[in-house]
Design an enzyme around this catalytic site. Sequence first.
Site: not given
Length: 257
Positions: A75, A110, A173, A176-177, A214, A218
């Site tokens: 395809c 698919c 989240c 921390c980030h 991941r 966390c």
Amino acid sequence: MRRLGIALSVAVLASSALAGEIPRAERRSGYEFMSRETRAMQDDDTANPALLWVLEGEALWSRKVGAAGRACADCHADARTSMKGVATRHPAFDPTRGRPVNLEQRINACRTERQQAPPLAAESRDLLALAAYVARQSRGLPIEPAVDDRTRPFLDSGRATFERRQGQLNLACSQCHDDQWGRRLAGNVVPQAHPTGYPLYRLEWQGLGSLQRRLRNCLVGIRAEPYEYGAPEMVDLELYLMWRARGMTMDAPAVRP
């Protein structure tokens, strides 16, 4: 786990004010926080262990499967052309489902709809190999998820999850980030959580893993109940993280500590 929880709490409480979302000019890929040796491993295709999955994915791309007896190549032809930029736009809205799907879900759609084959299990070697092969075709391109009236509610949902305190440690989240990036936690630098390299080879795992793996790690780290693979909350969070990294360069499949 107890030590990690204490360290996380200390790191968050060390800041008296929230920094908020990272300005675009200050965004950094996880690559920039790695050691020289780990960066060298990612940069050299002969040393990057994730390329083993890419090679397997290339073989799977041309393998006929399912009752339809079709291969991905039947395809989509040459993935180096047809899949270029695809990973930079996922999660993407799927009209048949009425919501965004991530790259792994697209691959399985698919398989079931076009190849009439069973879906591949989450984190299975074949699914990761195909995802890594497809993502490899977008290396060096900017991340540009499509956000419009259809996807905006899901983007907002992902943002809410990113900013919501969860688990026994009552952490979000973003604490921390967004607020603590660049500081050290248990000897490691806290990254900004930009998903530029997934699926990626993590030295801690000694194997390839998806972004959802991941994220689940966390959640366990803050003692929260992790969402199931493919759960709407996980896909919405993926969409928000990709939007948060918009314009950054994709380096999949990456290597991370």
